[in-house]
Design an enzyme around this catalytic site. Structure first.
Site, PDB file in Angstrom:
ATOM      1  N   LYS A  35     -69.489  36.839  26.326  1.00 36.69           N
ATOM      2  CA  LYS A  35     -69.734  38.274  26.494  1.00 36.69           C
ATOM      3  C   LYS A  35     -70.131  38.930  25.172  1.00 36.69           C
ATOM      4  O   LYS A  35     -69.720  40.040  24.862  1.00 36.69           O
ATOM      5  CB  LYS A  35     -68.496  38.937  27.078  1.00 36.69           C
ATOM      6  CG  LYS A  35     -68.091  38.309  28.394  1.00 36.69           C
ATOM      7  CD  LYS A  35     -67.184  39.167  29.201  1.00 36.69           C
ATOM      8  CE  LYS A  35     -66.746  38.540  30.486  1.00 36.69           C
ATOM      9  NZ  LYS A  35     -67.764  38.041  31.338  1.00 36.69           N
ATOM     10  N   CYS A  36     -70.961  38.259  24.421  1.00 35.33           N
ATOM     11  CA  CYS A  36     -71.373  38.689  23.086  1.00 35.33           C
ATOM     12  C   CYS A  36     -72.858  39.042  23.110  1.00 35.33           C
ATOM     13  O   CYS A  36     -73.617  38.522  23.923  1.00 35.33           O
ATOM     14  CB  CYS A  36     -71.112  37.532  22.113  1.00 35.33           C
ATOM     15  SG  CYS A  36     -71.711  37.764  20.439  1.00 35.33           S
ATOM     16  N   GLY A  37     -73.265  39.894  22.208  1.00 32.99           N
ATOM     17  CA  GLY A  37     -74.679  40.226  22.093  1.00 32.99           C
ATOM     18  C   GLY A  37     -75.538  39.010  21.754  1.00 32.99           C
ATOM     19  O   GLY A  37     -76.732  38.991  22.029  1.00 32.99           O
ATOM     20  N   PHE A  38     -74.917  37.984  21.162  1.00 33.18           N
ATOM     21  CA  PHE A  38     -75.644  36.762  20.813  1.00 33.18           C
ATOM     22  C   PHE A  38     -75.587  35.698  21.911  1.00 33.18           C
ATOM     23  O   PHE A  38     -76.176  34.624  21.766  1.00 33.18           O
ATOM     24  CB  PHE A  38     -75.098  36.167  19.508  1.00 33.18           C
ATOM     25  CG  PHE A  38     -75.293  37.059  18.313  1.00 33.18           C
ATOM     26  CD1 PHE A  38     -76.561  37.395  17.871  1.00 33.18           C
ATOM     27  CD2 PHE A  38     -74.204  37.574  17.626  1.00 33.18           C
ATOM     28  CE1 PHE A  38     -76.744  38.219  16.772  1.00 33.18           C
ATOM     29  CE2 PHE A  38     -74.370  38.406  16.524  1.00 33.18           C
ATOM     30  CZ  PHE A  38     -75.650  38.733  16.102  1.00 33.18           C
ATOM     31  N   THR A  39     -74.898  35.980  23.001  1.00 30.60           N
ATOM     32  CA  THR A  39     -74.742  35.000  24.081  1.00 30.60           C
ATOM     33  C   THR A  39     -76.075  34.434  24.574  1.00 30.60           C
ATOM     34  O   THR A  39     -76.141  33.239  24.894  1.00 30.60           O
ATOM     35  CB  THR A  39     -73.924  35.601  25.243  1.00 30.60           C
ATOM     36  OG1 THR A  39     -72.635  35.969  24.732  1.00 30.60           O
ATOM     37  CG2 THR A  39     -73.748  34.616  26.380  1.00 30.60           C
TER      38      THR A  39
END
Length: 159
Positions: A35-39
């Site tokens: 659930k990360c912006g980098f996912t």
């Protein structure tokens, strides 16, 4: 000093997993989160895995919930997400801590062998990447903002 492939880690099911399985391969070890912006980097990591897997390259993912609680799920939820959303075929291990007193020994070693900016040992966020050569030596550390495709030339040199 021992090679990275001498470490034992936990498989997604919590059982032991020896990195010796990947001895002699070029590895990209990444702390991940769902659930990360980098996912979306899972897509690029899978592309590298598919492109170079037959040449002795492997991506090893270690989910981590230490950054903004962005990996809240259990092993089954994480595996499901990786498979259904990004068609991930590389190994995703048990959730680990990468910093602090409970940091997995593998990540303590990775941070020691490849410090970050200004010699910082701490991992700053999800999707920090460590490149390991065929001899089990850490040769590079990449920031979360470094896209997997930007590492391709470094991987090619080691293959």
């Amino acid at each position: 000093m021992n090679a990275i492939t001498d470490f034992e880690v936990k498989a997604a099911d919590g059982g032991p997993a020896s990195l010796d399985t990947w001895r002699g391969k070029v590895l990209l070890i990444v702390n991940t989160a769902s659930k990360c912006g980098f996912t979306p980097q899972y897509e690029g990591l899978e592309a590298l895995h598919r492109k170079f897997g037959g040449q002795g390259f492997e991506v090893l993912a270690f989910p981590c919930n230490q950054f903004g609680a962005q990996e809240p799920g259990d092993a089954a939820e994480i595996a499901n997400f990786c498979t259904l959303t990004y068609d991930v075929t590389f190994p995703v291990f048990a959730k680990v801590d990468v910093n602090g007193p409970n940091a997995d020994p593998l990540f303590d070693r990775l941070k020691s062998d490849a410090p970050g900016l200004l010699g910082s040992k701490a991992i700053k966020w999800n999707f920090t990447k460590f490149l390991v050569n065929r001899g089990g030596e850490v040769v590079a550390r990449y920031a979360p903002t470094t896209k997997p495709e930007d590492i391709e030339s470094d991987i090619t040199k080691l293959l």
